[in-house]
Motif scaffolding. Sequence first.
Motif, mmCIF file in Angstrom:
data_model
loop_
_atom_site.group_PDB
_atom_site.id
_atom_site.type_symbol
_atom_site.label_atom_id
_atom_site.label_comp_id
_atom_site.label_asym_id
_atom_site.label_seq_id
_atom_site.Cartn_x
_atom_site.Cartn_y
_atom_site.Cartn_z
ATOM 1 N N PHE A 1 11.972 9.482 -5.858
ATOM 2 C CA PHE A 1 12.043 8.493 -6.925
ATOM 3 C C PHE A 1 12.619 7.166 -6.447
ATOM 4 O O PHE A 1 12.126 6.098 -6.774
ATOM 5 N N SER A 2 13.668 7.237 -5.607
ATOM 6 C CA SER A 2 14.414 6.028 -5.264
ATOM 7 C C SER A 2 13.806 5.255 -4.093
ATOM 8 O O SER A 2 14.283 4.180 -3.763
ATOM 9 N N ASP A 3 12.760 5.802 -3.456
ATOM 10 C CA ASP A 3 12.187 5.135 -2.280
ATOM 11 C C ASP A 3 11.023 4.255 -2.706
ATOM 12 O O ASP A 3 9.922 4.739 -2.981
ATOM 13 N N GLY A 4 11.244 2.941 -2.750
ATOM 14 C CA GLY A 4 10.255 2.019 -3.301
ATOM 15 C C GLY A 4 9.408 1.306 -2.265
ATOM 16 O O GLY A 4 8.779 0.286 -2.580
ATOM 17 N N ARG A 5 9.372 1.797 -1.037
ATOM 18 C CA ARG A 5 8.625 1.069 -0.005
ATOM 19 C C ARG A 5 7.138 0.961 -0.328
ATOM 20 O O ARG A 5 6.493 -0.049 -0.051
ATOM 21 N N PHE B 1 5.623 0.471 -2.974
ATOM 22 C CA PHE B 1 5.267 -0.642 -3.871
ATOM 23 C C PHE B 1 4.906 -1.877 -3.042
ATOM 24 O O PHE B 1 3.935 -2.580 -3.329
ATOM 25 N N ASP C 1 8.079 7.319 -15.074
ATOM 26 C CA ASP C 1 8.715 6.035 -15.330
ATOM 27 C C ASP C 1 8.389 4.979 -14.275
ATOM 28 O O ASP C 1 8.865 3.859 -14.363
ATOM 29 N N GLN C 2 7.602 5.333 -13.269
ATOM 30 C CA GLN C 2 7.194 4.341 -12.271
ATOM 31 C C GLN C 2 5.706 4.004 -12.342
ATOM 32 O O GLN C 2 5.233 3.134 -11.608
ATOM 33 N N PRO D 1 7.937 -5.263 -10.644
ATOM 34 C CA PRO D 1 7.304 -3.983 -10.349
ATOM 35 C C PRO D 1 7.472 -3.549 -8.887
ATOM 36 O O PRO D 1 7.430 -2.358 -8.588
ATOM 37 N N GLU D 2 7.662 -4.517 -8.007
ATOM 38 C CA GLU D 2 7.737 -4.179 -6.578
ATOM 39 C C GLU D 2 9.189 -3.960 -6.127
ATOM 40 O O GLU D 2 9.437 -3.212 -5.180
ATOM 41 N N TYR E 1 13.119 -0.567 -6.839
ATOM 42 C CA TYR E 1 13.626 0.598 -6.108
ATOM 43 C C TYR E 1 13.900 0.188 -4.667
ATOM 44 O O TYR E 1 13.292 0.675 -3.723
ATOM 45 N N ASN F 1 12.574 -4.804 1.428
ATOM 46 C CA ASN F 1 12.168 -3.549 0.788
ATOM 47 C C ASN F 1 11.467 -2.625 1.782
ATOM 48 O O ASN F 1 11.638 -1.411 1.746
ATOM 49 N N LEU F 2 10.682 -3.206 2.700
ATOM 50 C CA LEU F 2 9.954 -2.391 3.669
ATOM 51 C C LEU F 2 10.832 -1.932 4.829
ATOM 52 O O LEU F 2 10.657 -0.844 5.355
ATOM 53 N N ARG G 1 17.183 3.137 4.625
ATOM 54 C CA ARG G 1 17.298 4.010 3.464
ATOM 55 C C ARG G 1 17.918 5.350 3.831
ATOM 56 O O ARG G 1 18.039 6.231 2.982
#
Lengths: 201, 556
Positions: free
Chosen positions: A82-86, A88, A113-114, B157-158, B161, B238-239, B243
């Motif tokens: 869920f928390s890994d947004g790469r 996007f 929710d995403q 949206p991007e 997270y 972000n990329l 993490r």
Amino acid sequence: MPLIRDNDLVAQDPWVRVDDGAALPEDGTPVIVSLGRWRAERETLDGRNGRLGVVLKAGDDAAELAGDLERLSLVALEFPKFSDGRAFSTARLLRGRYRFRGELRAVGNVMRDQLLFMHRCGFDAYEVARDDALEAWTGALSDFSAWYQTAADDRRTAAQQRGECAAPPLSQSRARIRANAAAASAPPAPAVSCCAGDWAY
Amino acid sequence: MYQYDVLDRTIVAERVSQFRDQTARRLAGELAEDEFRPLRLMNGLYLQLHAYMLRVAIPYGTLSSGQMRALAGIARRFDKGYGHFTTRQNIQYNWVKLEEAPDILAALAEAGMHAIQTSGNCIRNTTTDQFAGAAADELEDPRPWCELIRQWSTFHPEFSYLPRKFKIAVSGAAHDRAAVAVHDIGLHLVRSGEGNVGFRVLVGGGLGRTPRLARAIRDFLPKRDLLAYLEAIMRVYNLHGRRDNIFKARIKILVDSLGTEEFARQVEGEFRAMHEFGYAPETSPAEIARITAQFADPVHKRAEAGGETLDRQRAENPDFDRWVRTNVAAHKRAGQAIVTVSLKPVGGPPGDASAEQMDAIAELADRYSFGEIRTTHAQNLVLPHVREADLFAIWQALGRHGLATANLGLVSDIICCPGLDYCNLANTRSIPVAQRISERFADAGRQAEIGPLAIKMSGCINACGHHHVGDIGLLGVDKKDGGEGYQMTLGGRADEDGALGAIIGRAFSSDEVVDAVETVVGTYVANRRDGEDFTATYRRIGAAPFKESLYAADQG
């Protein structure tokens, strides 16, 4: 795994995910392989009589596919949690910088929710691991009806709507906003018009 | 001030409905706590030691009197009658019930406010100079840009997270009151050689366990490129931000590991590609004009310089005179002034305000300051546009509500995190130590004699109290014997002359720490030369004299 594509549940997903080392189907079944396998077996895969897709893990660099995208019908991006947004950002790069027009599929931990954010970033297919996948999709996309940012979708932003309201007579711009709302690819969420109310309160 | 239109209201109202539904599912047991947690965090709701805490956004620290009254109402109805103003220019309520949280958000929405993205690994509330639009040393008002960034970053949206939380600050003045150098992105409005106004862009500042001052990657960015450039920075982060380790996930670590030049090269590359391939977000001139028009410059019809009356009032009332010296700043318009209301009474918890005090300030704002109020990252409040001629009346009214403490920027104007009294991350308590320090220096004459001095205290390494950038920084640590300890740093500051404080030696026990602060103050006062501030003295004489006076007993 339930698959949502083009705002609907897909009864039978034609694509088959083939693990590294596993045999490729003999017939023309469309296959999705890893980036590593695509690099290693490009010629074999190219020679197959079937459509091709590549799945990118969260840390994979979309630039590695940049020269190959015309040969790919599908790119799948993995959401490990869920928390890994790469993914996007990878989606934005594929749609924006590399002009990929094929199917962009969200796989892995695809959460309700995403979904709206995924759609905004350019995804058009989603593997959603729940029985009520279509309800989840419809619900997620109707959570909001106005947006601030431009993204990879064609939703009108608040600033664009305000700009339209400011210039032409009210009736014309309303008609244009309705036309825009109707043309949007998303399920018809009621578009909010900034002309509908006073600006300051 | 910015007023929500129907689109802004729709977005906030839809967020309230969404969260009401999520909370109902949680209370019904349909959502497990670990599923609910990220959802509530993105609505500013934390589970603390004793209760839920709700952090409400005050975008760029600007409030209307009506909004302040709404905050007072929430304090009465849903909390114990007070709120806590934070170092992010926000307000926190420490005694919230989960089932009432959606109602609080609804009450906020009524007043054009929200708690969106006050927590979580997303772009947080954008902060700025508390004197924006009023300061005498300002190039341009940064608030229209802050509002543009607020809208752009809301439900991006991007970038919702990210590897870790992300903080942006904007300053438009020569003197940096927004501490932009300790933010993930710092934007400073500057004039180019050709005379155009744009931004100097800094990245990778921050405090916490790896304190860093931000590094410049663009000396001049045209205004029209702001959102595209921000997206380029965010996309690279972000990329590529780490993490795998929460302690190495902030953008400062990525900038460290790539090097500033390489990081800048990647950002510039993405920025160029966005334009080349047509996916750059537009910074719409029409939209920025629409927003800017709402930050019109309030001008009193009959702005009156204080003149002889003010001189006489000051001469007759030494307490008023002292307050004018410390708490009143120069306004860009003659005859107007900026009042800072101290939330640091002697012996009180820094940053707390009761509902009655909030209402009183709202009343004063309506009467004297065009209904406008600011919050500061030093946890005080500001009436930004008052007439000099009204200062005495304002001071008297503040005094009736315990709000006329004349200590802005002085030794008792302590920045302090909530600490172990509320926070489940803290090692030590902060508030009681701040209270004891302010009691030790209670004498106003003595404070004035010491002059400007910033004490900043954090109850743990996360550095919410900005201890690295205090003249005197105090960090709560666990002592080996199990007691609470306070590690001291000296020589930090957060403005354009930014520096990180250096650790002076072994940590002090709770019993020792107030004496230690007094020793440092004494050493500074004894060594300073004609009007030097703490930084100047410290840089001139070095750490040694402080070390000697602090640890003399250890040597014996």
